[in-house]
Design a protein around this motif. Structure first.
Motif, PDB file in Angstrom:
ATOM      1  N   ASN A 192      37.561  38.680  35.689  1.00 19.62           N
ATOM      2  CA  ASN A 192      38.857  38.029  35.551  1.00 19.62           C
ATOM      3  C   ASN A 192      39.756  38.351  36.745  1.00 19.62           C
ATOM      4  OD1 ASN A 192      41.598  37.376  34.567  1.00 19.62           O
ATOM      5  ND2 ASN A 192      41.656  39.511  33.920  1.00 19.62           N
ATOM      6  N   ILE A 193      39.856  39.612  37.107  1.00 20.15           N
ATOM      7  CA  ILE A 193      40.717  40.022  38.219  1.00 20.15           C
ATOM      8  C   ILE A 193      40.207  39.448  39.538  1.00 20.15           C
ATOM      9  CG2 ILE A 193      41.591  41.991  39.527  1.00 20.15           C
ATOM     10  CD1 ILE A 193      42.824  41.579  36.725  1.00 20.15           C
ATOM     11  N   ARG A 194      38.899  39.467  39.723  1.00 20.33           N
ATOM     12  CA  ARG A 194      38.341  38.921  40.961  1.00 20.33           C
ATOM     13  C   ARG A 194      38.582  37.417  41.065  1.00 20.33           C
ATOM     14  NH1 ARG A 194      31.955  38.323  42.079  1.00 20.33           N
ATOM     15  NH2 ARG A 194      32.372  36.602  40.639  1.00 20.33           N
ATOM     16  N   GLU A 195      38.321  36.697  39.964  1.00 18.14           N
ATOM     17  CA  GLU A 195      38.390  35.239  40.002  1.00 18.14           C
ATOM     18  C   GLU A 195      39.820  34.728  40.073  1.00 18.14           C
ATOM     19  OE1 GLU A 195      36.359  31.950  40.706  1.00 18.14           O
ATOM     20  OE2 GLU A 195      35.355  33.813  40.147  1.00 18.14           O
ATOM     21  N   VAL A 196      40.762  35.438  39.446  1.00 19.84           N
ATOM     22  CA  VAL A 196      42.133  34.945  39.424  1.00 19.84           C
ATOM     23  C   VAL A 196      42.739  34.945  40.823  1.00 19.84           C
ATOM     24  CG1 VAL A 196      43.487  37.079  39.102  1.00 19.84           C
ATOM     25  CG2 VAL A 196      44.181  34.968  37.947  1.00 19.84           C
ATOM     26  N   ASN A 197      42.188  35.771  41.723  1.00 22.58           N
ATOM     27  CA  ASN A 197      42.649  35.796  43.109  1.00 22.58           C
ATOM     28  C   ASN A 197      41.910  34.795  43.993  1.00 22.58           C
ATOM     29  OD1 ASN A 197      44.561  37.954  42.801  1.00 22.58           O
ATOM     30  ND2 ASN A 197      42.838  39.383  42.669  1.00 22.58           N
ATOM     31  N   PRO A 207      34.391  31.199  30.510  1.00 21.87           N
ATOM     32  CA  PRO A 207      34.220  32.157  29.407  1.00 21.87           C
ATOM     33  C   PRO A 207      34.058  33.593  29.886  1.00 21.87           C
ATOM     34  CG  PRO A 207      32.237  30.825  29.695  1.00 21.87           C
ATOM     35  CD  PRO A 207      33.300  30.208  30.548  1.00 21.87           C
ATOM     36  N   GLN A 208      33.343  33.797  30.989  1.00 21.94           N
ATOM     37  CA  GLN A 208      33.094  35.159  31.429  1.00 21.94           C
ATOM     38  C   GLN A 208      34.366  35.882  31.871  1.00 21.94           C
ATOM     39  OE1 GLN A 208      31.908  32.408  32.857  1.00 21.94           O
ATOM     40  NE2 GLN A 208      31.714  32.565  35.083  1.00 21.94           N
ATOM     41  N   THR A 209      35.398  35.125  32.256  1.00 23.97           N
ATOM     42  CA  THR A 209      36.666  35.752  32.645  1.00 23.97           C
ATOM     43  C   THR A 209      37.642  35.839  31.473  1.00 23.97           C
ATOM     44  OG1 THR A 209      37.483  33.585  33.382  1.00 23.97           O
ATOM     45  CG2 THR A 209      36.468  35.004  35.032  1.00 23.97           C
TER      46      THR A 209
END
Length: 667
Positions: A192-197, A207-209
């Motif tokens: 989640n933290i990686r993808e949101v950036n 779903p994975q985030t």
């Protein structure tokens, strides 16, 4: 969202959790915040975090069932998924069918196809993926998608598929449930933290985030179950002395105070999330911790905690909690259809009426459909019928969505008033089929991409191996000129470079683009075009544009600056199709509003052109506007794909106009 059980029951296989009124009350908080956010987004800006609260509740109750049942060898996949079907499908089927029926009369054919795409994906619990592909700049207005809210249901159902299987494997291999839950939380939260950036839309819909939010409830479920076991096995003993009695009383007071603190802290975190979070924030990210931790604390406090007992457990909150799932399903389609019918944000009375109607429909759905099916005696039969019904609704949606020939296509063609493409996919499919990825590659790698296609960068040139002669630079309002100019100037290799902000050298995003253009000996002509109006109020707008133009002309580039196409207050569907209700088609409106915006920035463009002999203004707005009004269609052809971007036909006609009035562009 999904309610696991509103009544304590022991099935033949699964062991269900003891009913807690306060959890229904917490559902009420979640659904009220979501409904108010959708009805009053400017006032309740963070209300969307109610979905995250639902995720925690679902994860807690789902995992409680699985942990208890597996630990006592009473878990059954058939019973588990059968209960989910009987719980989720009745209300969802009703809402999907109702939207399909009402949409047939209320929506234009193109919008009805999109609705059926969402029905098909909603029935298959894939709405989150479908909406991700449509997300971002090229998405049509979210408010006009009656089934937009099904993204969260898709994530929950995907969790229901993955999590029980993973826990079953852990149980068979004797891996501790708490260990696997914590590891899964950490992995999902990290993603989640990686993808949101990197891609906020992907972080929001994937779903994975999002699984960590449900898994937070799973960790709490394990700790709650085993805390209760340990408490039962170590009951304090009073040996008759005063010390023992006092010790027991003190422990009880400490627990009461701790539970009250947890409940209060959880409520404050949820309130802070609703108050401070906005849709402009990179969400979920770290911001989602506010509702997640808040919900975990409130549930962990237990039903006897002060807030849980006297606020969440009161009859009103419990009543709303019991209908929270159908209320979540009903409220958004009603608000969305109201938005579509009115063509703008519905009036306050209409929004309030939609909420009242949603509550009424939710209560009727719960009483007349949900409860009889969930707790009726014909469970196997009803499960099979619900599966068949969902398959049928999804299949019909699929057929209508992809129908190319047949009754629906015939009806759609009969309703066309003006020919022309809508939305963004047709325009970019045309670019992909006819033109070539832009060069140099280092610029192309950094251009905005589309979720519509894989490996699709918004950067093209009209010829493949020829030297570039003309560059169009700007935002999407420069981008929509490319196709028409490329066709009008077939002997020239024209390239366009598109970024979000207006085409000023000061913006870092344009560094490589301007470095390439300024250093290119073959690019002699540069066209600057943008949605100028939002930027014109910036005090640096004029000096930045001056600097950009003077830098280009100093490098011996001829510069053309366009004004802008008019924006409309209605979608192009109203111009393309005849209404089912017999309303007059809307294809034009007074140019007064456009002139007001136009005069904010246009004098700056004129001033720059007068000060530099190598700069010329191209008035493209004249093509769409007469003396008193601006037009979205001409001679039976629609010119717009949304309210501010021209379509393929519009680009072609405008390209001919620009070259016809500026023949030197062909030199």
């Amino acid at each position: 969202m999904v309610d696991i059980s509103s009544h304590p029951q022991l099935s033949n296989h699964l062991i269900l959790p003891k009913y807690r009124r306060d959890i229904d009350g917490l559902r009420a908080v979640a659904v009220i915040s979501v409904v108010l956010f959708h009805a009053f987004p400017e006032e309740i800006k963070g209300g969307f975090i109610g979905v995250d609260i639902f995720f925690v509740i679902s994860g807690f109750l789902i995992s409680t069932i699985i942990f208890k049942s597996m630990e006592q060898n009473r878990f059954s996949f058939i019973e588990f998924y059968g209960r989910r079907i009987r719980r989720i499908f009745p209300a969802l089927l009703l809402v999907l069918a109702s939207c399909a029926a009402f949409g047939w009369f209320a929506l234009y054919p193109h919008d009805y196809r999109v609705l059926n795409k969402h029905i098909y994906n909603g029935a298959g619990f894939m709405a989150n993926f479908a909406l991700w592909k449509e997300s971002g700049y090229f998405d049509s207005a979210a408010e006009t998608k009656p089934l937009l809210h099904l993204w969260s249901l898709g994530i929950e159902e995907q969790f229901y598929i993955v999590w029980p299987l993973l826990l079953w494997l852990a149980w068979k291999t004797r891996v501790n449930f708490l260990f696997i839950s914590i590891v899964a939380v950490l992995i999902s939260f990290s993603l989640n933290i990686r993808e949101v950036n990197r891609d906020v839309a992907a972080a929001f819909y994937f779903p994975q985030t999002r699984f960590w939010e449900l898994l937070a409830g799973s960790v709490l479920a394990y700790l709650t179950l085993h805390k209760k076991k340990n408490t039962d096995q170590t009951i304090p003993v009073n040996n008759g002395g005063s010390d023992g009695t006092n010790t027991f009383s003190r422990r009880k007071r400490v627990h009461v105070l701790l539970d009250a603190f947890l409940s209060l802290a959880g409520a404050e975190l949820i309130a802070a999330g609703i108050y401070f979070t906005t849709k402009e924030f990179p969400f979920p990210g770290y911001w989602a911790l506010l509702p997640i931790v808040g919900a975990v604390l409130m549930i962990s406090a237990g039903p006897e905690a002060l807030i849980n007992r006297f606020l969440l457990s009161n009859r009103l909150f419990v009543g709303i909690g019991l209908i929270s799932f159908p209320l979540y399903l009903w409220h958004w389609p009603l608000l969305s259809f109201a938005r579509i019918a009115q063509g703008s944000t519905p009036h306050l009375k209409i929004r309030l009426s939609a909420i009242i109607l949603a509550i009424a429909l939710s209560w009727l759905t719960y009483k007349l459909i949900e409860k009889p099916i969930r707790f009726g005696s014909w469970r196997k039969t009803s499960t099979l019928l619900l599966l068949a019904g969902m398959f049928a609704v999804g299949s019909i949606g699929y057929v209508i969505q992809y129908n190319k020939k047949g009754l629906f296509d015939y009806i759609e063609q009969a309703r066309i008033k003006n020919k022309g493409d809508l939305d963004f996919p047709p325009y970019f499919i045309e670019l992909k089929q006819k033109y070539y990825p832009c060069m140099p590659e280092e610029i192309r790698r950094e251009t905005p991409t589309l979720n519509l296609f894989s490996n699709f960068s918004r950067c093209f040139q009209s010829q493949n191996n020829e030297a570039q002669k003309m560059a169009i630079i700007g935002d999407s309002h420069a981008e929509h000129l490319f196709l028409g100019l490329a066709e009008a100037l077939p002997r020239k290799n024209i390239v366009y470079y598109s970024k979000g902000p207006p085409p000023m050298i000061k913006y870092e995003q344009y560094d490589k683009i301007y470095r390439h253009v300024l250093n290119s000996p073959t690019i002699k002509t540069v066209i600057l075009s943008a949605y100028w109006n939002p930027q014109s109020n910036d005090k640096n707008f004029k000096p930045n544009l001056y600097h950009t133009v003077n830098t280009l002309t100093a490098a011996k580039k001829k510069v053309y600056i366009t004004d802008d196409v008019p924006g409309f207050s209605f979608p192009p569907q109203r111009c393309k199709y005849k209404s089912r209700f017999g309303n007059i088609n809307i294809c034009e409106e007074s140019r007064q509003a456009f002139d007001k915006r136009h005069q904010i920035y246009y004098p700056v463009l004129q001033e720059i052109a007068k000060s530099n002999p190598y700069v010329k203004i191209v008035n493209i707005s004249d093509f769409f506007c007469s003396s008193g009004s601006c037009h979205m269609a001409k001679d039976g052809f629609l010119l717009y794909r949304d309210d501010t971007h021209i379509n393929i036909i519009g680009s072609r006609l405008l390209g001919k106009k620009i070259v016809g009035e500026n023949p030197q562009l062909a030199d």
